[in-house]
Write a protein that holds these residues in place. Structure first.
Motif, PDB file in Angstrom:
ATOM      1  N   ASN A 176       0.904  -0.796  -0.411  1.00 38.43           N
ATOM      2  CA  ASN A 176       0.342  -0.118   0.105  1.00 38.43           C
ATOM      3  C   ASN A 176       1.097   1.111  -0.125  1.00 38.43           C
ATOM      4  N   ASP A 177       2.026   0.813  -0.047  1.00 42.40           N
ATOM      5  CA  ASP A 177       3.355   2.459  -0.519  1.00 42.40           C
ATOM      6  C   ASP A 177       2.189   3.422  -1.921  1.00 42.40           C
ATOM      7  N   TYR A 178       1.777   4.177  -1.233  1.00 39.63           N
ATOM      8  CA  TYR A 178       0.995   4.982  -2.953  1.00 39.63           C
ATOM      9  C   TYR A 178       2.209   5.712  -3.216  1.00 39.63           C
ATOM     10  N   GLU A 179       2.586   6.090  -2.469  1.00 39.57           N
ATOM     11  CA  GLU A 179       3.423   7.288  -3.261  1.00 39.57           C
ATOM     12  C   GLU A 179       4.870   6.529  -4.030  1.00 39.57           C
ATOM     13  N   ARG A 180       4.984   5.347  -4.006  1.00 41.42           N
ATOM     14  CA  ARG A 180       5.891   4.541  -4.574  1.00 41.42           C
ATOM     15  C   ARG A 180       5.473   4.362  -5.631  1.00 41.42           C
ATOM     16  N   MET A 181       4.182   3.737  -5.514  1.00 43.22           N
ATOM     17  CA  MET A 181       4.017   3.283  -6.882  1.00 43.22           C
ATOM     18  C   MET A 181       3.312   4.593  -8.066  1.00 43.22           C
ATOM     19  N   SER A 182       3.260   5.821  -7.189  1.00 43.54           N
ATOM     20  CA  SER A 182       2.861   6.783  -7.408  1.00 43.54           C
ATOM     21  C   SER A 182       4.104   7.562  -8.364  1.00 43.54           C
ATOM     22  N   GLU A 183       5.063   6.623  -7.871  1.00 42.84           N
ATOM     23  CA  GLU A 183       6.609   7.943  -8.064  1.00 42.84           C
ATOM     24  C   GLU A 183       6.692   6.549 -10.138  1.00 42.84           C
ATOM     25  N   MET A 184       6.773   5.294  -9.141  1.00 42.21           N
ATOM     26  CA  MET A 184       6.804   5.112 -10.647  1.00 42.21           C
ATOM     27  C   MET A 184       5.970   5.421 -11.915  1.00 42.21           C
ATOM     28  N   MET A 185       4.542   4.917 -11.423  1.00 38.79           N
ATOM     29  CA  MET A 185       3.851   6.514 -12.664  1.00 38.79           C
ATOM     30  C   MET A 185       4.421   7.446 -13.948  1.00 38.79           C
TER      31      MET A 185
END
Length: 473
Positions: A176-185
């Motif tokens: 649930n690391d939303y910030e990490r997922m957003s950074e990947m996007m």
């Protein structure tokens, strides 16, 4: 699948019919009924001029599985008029060996630059096999397809308007690391992860989530794929590889142990000749520990033996009765009562290695006895499951297991007993799988455990012994 087929059959402006290869109409969508006035049970060739009857039959007969055929025809319309140059494209429908024919005007462009209807693509989105979730830059879910019912056990309307983080919170081990997922996007324009969803029936599903950003719609597109079968297959392969490696290790260890234990046994017997009372008490401890080591060695040797490929038909309930007789004295010593029940009302025949099955059942009963208190009951039963399978169940009234213990119970060397080896259940599981079945464990702390072995029933041609020999009690 049929729901999807029904939707696509109707959700188009083209006239579509399902016909037999003798030209009998089985189904017609609304567009076909309106254009041609045809109904199920009527013959399609009656709409064609006589000059094109032979061409139509050749068209139908040339359509084979995996082969799509296109041809041009002139047809009569329901109003009495006619249409020329109508393109017919036929595909074989395997489910009932019929042909599905789609009719389009011959001058219609196939490039997609004319007659564009976004509603057609909406139908594909709604009924795709994977789950699709669309959310905006603020993380608000704007749309979802019908597969949310399967993947999350709720309709799409119930998640539209929620934040995508609320959806991800349904996964009990999600990253649930939303910030990490957003950074990947931002860096790669895509992001993916693997999560586990716990369904309402208690089963685990393994999902692969892939997210991209679509600039045309200014939305994030999340695709969720069900990888449960793939993950379980990988787990089974890894477990079998571990058991194979364990068997090779067990063979070498057991060989060395056997040599050393033979010498120890011999010297112990010599010491007994001149031992006093104190020394004998020590020797009794040695004998007890030696017995435990020999039992462990037998378990090792059982795993190290190559699995026999010989598959024989044998009566399942008779095997249960033999095991109950063998384990009866041990149950009596603990004040337990052992029951046998055949709920199928006949002798069920299965195919496999009867000696291996007997050893597996002995392991299961031994586990149940050791987990139970005096005065409790132990039940061995056979129950109907479906037309081709039965359940062999070993049920005790023992101390049971926790949910965490249940998840580990089939792992080699895992045991809840102080002197257990943790090899009995993996051996029983492998036995069930070799017979084309599976093993399940159900347990409630302080109430008992039920081990179920799902087994396929032998066909009458394979049995080789009477199919019914009466109920054995």
């Amino acid at each position: 699948m049929m729901e999807t087929f029904e939707f696509l059959f109707e959700d188009t402006d083209d006239a579509i019919m399902m016909v037999k290869q003798d030209s009998l109409c089985l189904r017609a969508n609304s567009a076909a009924k309106s254009l041609f006035g045809i109904s199920p049970g009527e013959r399609m060739d009656m709409l064609l001029p006589l000059s094109e009857h032979q061409l139509w039959m050749q068209f139908l007969n040339s359509i084979k599985p995996g082969k799509k055929v296109t041809s041009l025809f002139n047809l009569r319309l329901v109003e009495g008029g006619a249409v020329t140059g109508l393109e017919a494209t036929g595909s074989f429908f395997r489910q009932n060996s019929s042909v599905i024919v789609r009719f389009r005007p011959a001058n219609r462009s196939r490039s997609g630059q004319t007659d564009f209807n976004p509603h057609h693509y909406s139908g594909i989105f709604r009924h795709a096999l994977n789950c699709f979730v669309l959310f905006d830059r603020a993380g608000i879910i704007r749309d979802a397809n019908n597969r949310t019912g399967f993947f999350f056990e709720r309709p799409p309307e119930s998640i539209i308007g929620l934040k995508v983080l609320e959806l991800r919170s349904l996964f009990h081990d999600a990253d649930n690391d939303y910030e990490r997922m957003s950074e990947m996007m931002k860096l790669e324009g895509k992001a993916e992860t693997k999560c586990t969803y716990l369904a309402e029936d208690g089963s685990e599903r393994h999902y692969h989530i892939y997210t991209i950003f679509d600039e045309d719609s200014d939305l994030y597109v999340m695709t969720i794929r069900d990888d449960t079968e793939k993950v379980e297959l990988k787990y089974q392969m890894e477990r079998r590889e571990n058991l194979s490696a364990l068997g090779q290790l067990a063979a070498s260890i057991a060989h060395e142990m056997k040599n050393g234990m033979t010498s120890i046994r011999g010297f112990t017997e010599l010491i007994k000749i001149s031992a006093d009372e104190t020394t004998m008490s020590y020797i009794d401890v040695i004998d007890s520990e030696m017995g435990r080591m020999e039992a462990l060695m037998r378990e090792f040797l059982l795993l190290s033996k190559p699995t026999s490929k010989e598959q024989l038909p044998f009566p399942l309930f008779r095997t249960i009765c033999e095991v109950a007789t063998i384990m009866g004295p041990q149950c009596m010593q603990r004040g337990m009562t052992i029951f046998k029940e055949n709920h199928t009302d006949k002798e069920v025949t299965v195919v496999g290695n009867p000696q291996r099955m007997k050893q597996s059942l002995i392991n299961l009963v031994k586990n149940a006895v050791e987990a139970s208190e005096r005065g409790t009951r132990l039940m061995l039963s056979i129950e109907n499951y479906d037309d081709g399978h039965v359940l062999l169940a070993v049920t005790d009234e023992g101390k049971g297991m926790t949910e965490l213990q249940l998840k580990q119970v089939f792992m080699p060397f895992f045991t809840t007993k102080r002197e257990g080896t943790g090899l009995g259940l993996p051996f029983a599981l492998e036995t069930a799988e070799l017979m084309g079945g599976h093993l399940f464990a159900k347990s409630v702390p302080n109430k008992g455990t039920r081990i179920e072995m799902l087994l396929p029933v032998a066909s009458a041609e394979v049995e080789g012994i009477p199919a019914k020999v009466g109920k054995v009690i």
